[in-house]
Write a protein that holds these residues in place. Structure first.
Motif, short mmCIF file in Angstrom:
data_model
loop_
_atom_site.label_atom_id
_atom_site.label_comp_id
_atom_site.label_asym_id
_atom_site.label_seq_id
_atom_site.Cartn_x
_atom_site.Cartn_y
_atom_site.Cartn_z
N PRO A 13 -8.17 5.18 5.58
CA PRO A 13 -9.43 5.73 5.48
C PRO A 13 -10.38 5.96 6.06
O PRO A 13 -10.42 4.96 6.94
CB PRO A 13 -10.57 5.05 4.20
N VAL A 14 -11.51 6.99 7.03
CA VAL A 14 -11.63 7.43 7.21
C VAL A 14 -13.12 6.01 7.09
O VAL A 14 -13.36 6.15 8.89
CB VAL A 14 -12.59 9.02 7.36
N ARG A 98 -8.46 13.66 1.36
CA ARG A 98 -9.19 12.98 0.17
C ARG A 98 -9.18 11.49 1.41
O ARG A 98 -9.18 10.50 0.47
CB ARG A 98 -7.50 12.58 -0.99
N GLY A 99 -10.74 12.14 1.69
CA GLY A 99 -10.56 10.51 3.05
C GLY A 99 -10.14 9.63 3.24
O GLY A 99 -10.18 9.01 4.09
N HIS A 100 -8.74 10.35 3.93
CA HIS A 100 -8.14 9.31 4.67
C HIS A 100 -7.64 10.45 6.05
O HIS A 100 -7.15 11.67 5.68
CB HIS A 100 -6.73 8.98 3.98
#
Length: 111
Positions: A13-14, A98-100
């Motif tokens: 994840p970011v 998707r936040g990754h």
């Protein structure tokens, strides 16, 4: 001549990459620093200063630049270019879905 293929690897994840910081990804050929700026932009460079080999992931991120922790040489995160014509850190394609964060391992695995 064989064409490079794209193989996206999920780095995580970011949010796992600190703001104005970096996380490293080890590959068989090199270590890659994945940077996150204060504005949530993500960049990936070889974790090696082109001037003296310092670990860029340990440097201070400011704007879209990082300062090498060994001697404060400024490296542009978008291009990998070092200030004052001191060389270039190899850059790698990244994308966010998707936040990754995904790193193109096809490029990372090439010479």
């Amino acid at each position: 001549m064989e064409e490079n293929k794209t193989y996206w690897f999920d780095v995580g994840p970011v949010s796992a990459i600190p703001l104005r910081g970096a996380r490293t990804v080890k590959t068989p050929r090199r270590e890659i620093a994945v940077f996150r700026t204060a504005s949530n932009d993500v960049f990936a460079l070889e974790n090696r200063c082109p001037h003296k080999g310092g670990p860029l992931s340990e440097g201070i991120v400011h704007g879209h630049k990082v300062a090498c922790p060994l001697h404060n040489l400024i490296i542009d995160l978008e291009t990998g270019m070092a200030a004052g014509d001191a060389g270039c850190a190899r850059k790698f394609p990244v994308k966010i879905e998707r936040g990754h964060v995904y790193l193109d391992m096809g490029v990372a695995a090439s010479a």
